[in-house]
Design a protein around this motif. Structure first.
Motif, PDB file in Angstrom:
ATOM      1  N   LYS A 185      32.701  37.447  37.509  1.00  0.00           N
ATOM      2  CA  LYS A 185      32.276  38.813  37.824  1.00  0.00           C
ATOM      3  C   LYS A 185      33.320  39.516  38.681  1.00  0.00           C
ATOM      4  O   LYS A 185      33.691  40.668  38.422  1.00  0.00           O
ATOM      5  CB  LYS A 185      30.925  38.814  38.547  1.00  0.00           C
ATOM      6  N   VAL A 186      33.809  38.830  39.703  1.00  0.00           N
ATOM      7  CA  VAL A 186      34.824  39.424  40.574  1.00  0.00           C
ATOM      8  C   VAL A 186      36.114  39.645  39.782  1.00  0.00           C
ATOM      9  O   VAL A 186      36.759  40.691  39.918  1.00  0.00           O
ATOM     10  CB  VAL A 186      35.065  38.557  41.829  1.00  0.00           C
ATOM     11  N   MET A 187      36.480  38.691  38.920  1.00  0.00           N
ATOM     12  CA  MET A 187      37.677  38.867  38.100  1.00  0.00           C
ATOM     13  C   MET A 187      37.545  40.123  37.238  1.00  0.00           C
ATOM     14  O   MET A 187      38.469  40.935  37.168  1.00  0.00           O
ATOM     15  CB  MET A 187      37.914  37.643  37.206  1.00  0.00           C
ATOM     16  N   THR A 188      36.407  40.293  36.607  1.00  0.00           N
ATOM     17  CA  THR A 188      36.175  41.479  35.782  1.00  0.00           C
ATOM     18  C   THR A 188      36.290  42.754  36.615  1.00  0.00           C
ATOM     19  O   THR A 188      36.949  43.719  36.203  1.00  0.00           O
ATOM     20  CB  THR A 188      34.781  41.404  35.114  1.00  0.00           C
ATOM     21  N   ASP A 189      35.683  42.766  37.793  1.00  0.00           N
ATOM     22  CA  ASP A 189      35.743  43.933  38.678  1.00  0.00           C
ATOM     23  C   ASP A 189      37.179  44.239  39.103  1.00  0.00           C
ATOM     24  O   ASP A 189      37.606  45.391  39.110  1.00  0.00           O
ATOM     25  CB  ASP A 189      34.888  43.725  39.933  1.00  0.00           C
ATOM     26  N   ARG A 190      37.918  43.195  39.458  1.00  0.00           N
ATOM     27  CA  ARG A 190      39.294  43.398  39.918  1.00  0.00           C
ATOM     28  C   ARG A 190      40.190  43.876  38.774  1.00  0.00           C
ATOM     29  O   ARG A 190      41.055  44.734  38.977  1.00  0.00           O
ATOM     30  CB  ARG A 190      39.862  42.111  40.522  1.00  0.00           C
ATOM     31  N   LEU A 191      40.015  43.315  37.580  1.00  0.00           N
ATOM     32  CA  LEU A 191      40.810  43.757  36.432  1.00  0.00           C
ATOM     33  C   LEU A 191      40.539  45.234  36.147  1.00  0.00           C
ATOM     34  O   LEU A 191      41.477  46.004  35.887  1.00  0.00           O
ATOM     35  CB  LEU A 191      40.525  42.895  35.204  1.00  0.00           C
ATOM     36  N   ARG A 192      39.289  45.640  36.216  1.00  0.00           N
ATOM     37  CA  ARG A 192      38.948  47.059  36.014  1.00  0.00           C
ATOM     38  C   ARG A 192      39.619  47.938  37.062  1.00  0.00           C
ATOM     39  O   ARG A 192      40.153  49.003  36.750  1.00  0.00           O
ATOM     40  CB  ARG A 192      37.442  47.254  36.063  1.00  0.00           C
ATOM     41  N   ALA A 193      39.557  47.506  38.312  1.00  0.00           N
ATOM     42  CA  ALA A 193      40.164  48.294  39.395  1.00  0.00           C
ATOM     43  C   ALA A 193      41.673  48.414  39.202  1.00  0.00           C
ATOM     44  O   ALA A 193      42.250  49.488  39.414  1.00  0.00           O
ATOM     45  CB  ALA A 193      39.844  47.659  40.749  1.00  0.00           C
ATOM     46  N   LEU A 194      42.318  47.328  38.797  1.00  0.00           N
ATOM     47  CA  LEU A 194      43.763  47.360  38.556  1.00  0.00           C
ATOM     48  C   LEU A 194      44.099  48.261  37.365  1.00  0.00           C
ATOM     49  O   LEU A 194      45.107  48.969  37.380  1.00  0.00           O
ATOM     50  CB  LEU A 194      44.297  45.947  38.340  1.00  0.00           C
ATOM     51  N   MET A 195      43.245  48.268  36.348  1.00  0.00           N
ATOM     52  CA  MET A 195      43.462  49.157  35.199  1.00  0.00           C
ATOM     53  C   MET A 195      43.249  50.613  35.590  1.00  0.00           C
ATOM     54  O   MET A 195      43.995  51.487  35.145  1.00  0.00           O
ATOM     55  CB  MET A 195      42.547  48.764  34.031  1.00  0.00           C
ATOM     56  N   GLU A 196      42.241  50.885  36.438  1.00  0.00           N
ATOM     57  CA  GLU A 196      41.988  52.257  36.886  1.00  0.00           C
ATOM     58  C   GLU A 196      43.177  52.832  37.630  1.00  0.00           C
ATOM     59  O   GLU A 196      43.426  54.028  37.589  1.00  0.00           O
ATOM     60  CB  GLU A 196      40.747  52.310  37.775  1.00  0.00           C
ATOM     61  N   ARG A 197      43.922  51.983  38.311  1.00  0.00           N
ATOM     62  CA  ARG A 197      45.100  52.438  39.048  1.00  0.00           C
ATOM     63  C   ARG A 197      46.373  52.354  38.200  1.00  0.00           C
ATOM     64  O   ARG A 197      47.472  52.552  38.719  1.00  0.00           O
ATOM     65  CB  ARG A 197      45.263  51.616  40.322  1.00  0.00           C
ATOM     66  N   ASP A 198      46.207  52.040  36.940  1.00  0.00           N
ATOM     67  CA  ASP A 198      47.322  51.948  35.994  1.00  0.00           C
ATOM     68  C   ASP A 198      48.369  50.912  36.427  1.00  0.00           C
ATOM     69  O   ASP A 198      49.562  51.088  36.215  1.00  0.00           O
ATOM     70  CB  ASP A 198      47.979  53.316  35.779  1.00  0.00           C
TER      71      ASP A 198
END
Length: 126
Positions: free
Chosen positions: A67-80
């Motif tokens: 779950k945390v991995m998914t959240d962090r990957l999304r956050a990193l993608m949001e920041r390009d």
């Protein structure tokens, strides 16, 4: 006091106390807060060595939950900083890769790592 004068404390002009602000109002504070998250910089660093699947990232970071991995990957993608792409295989897989913006950040992370390694050795044991 006349207009235009600054209140003084013991003859020294009092400094204005900055009003509290949200980290997003200061780019440095915002990025330090983001990269200071336990997993963001580590995920970015692992992706700087090449594309990885979700399961590969979970292997190199064994203490993170999915779950945390998914959240962090999304956050990193949001920041390009990273992107994700589907690989046309059977079964279909998804890989994550560092973007040009993320790659520009990796030398800074390398410098922090080198500084931390030197500083850690320089601190006398308590």
């Amino acid at each position: 006091m006349g207009s235009g004068t600054v209140p003084s404390i013991s003859g020294i002009a009092a400094l204005e106390i900055p009003s509290p602000r949200h980290p997003s109002e200061c780019p440095v504070e915002d990025w330090l807060s983001f990269l200071g998250h336990r997993w963001n910089a580590l995920i970015l660093w692992h992706l700087s060595t090449g594309d990885k699947r979700f399961s590969e990232l979970m292997t190199v970071l064994p203490h993170i939950t999915s779950k945390v991995m998914t959240d962090r990957l999304r956050a990193l993608m949001e920041r390009d900083l990273i992107s994700r792409s589907a690989v046309l295989t059977f079964p279909r897989t998804t890989t994550y890769q560092i973007t040009a913006r993320g790659r520009a950040l990796t030398p800074i992370l390398d410098q922090i790592e080198q500084w931390a390694a030197k500083s850690h050795r320089a601190v006398p044991p308590s």
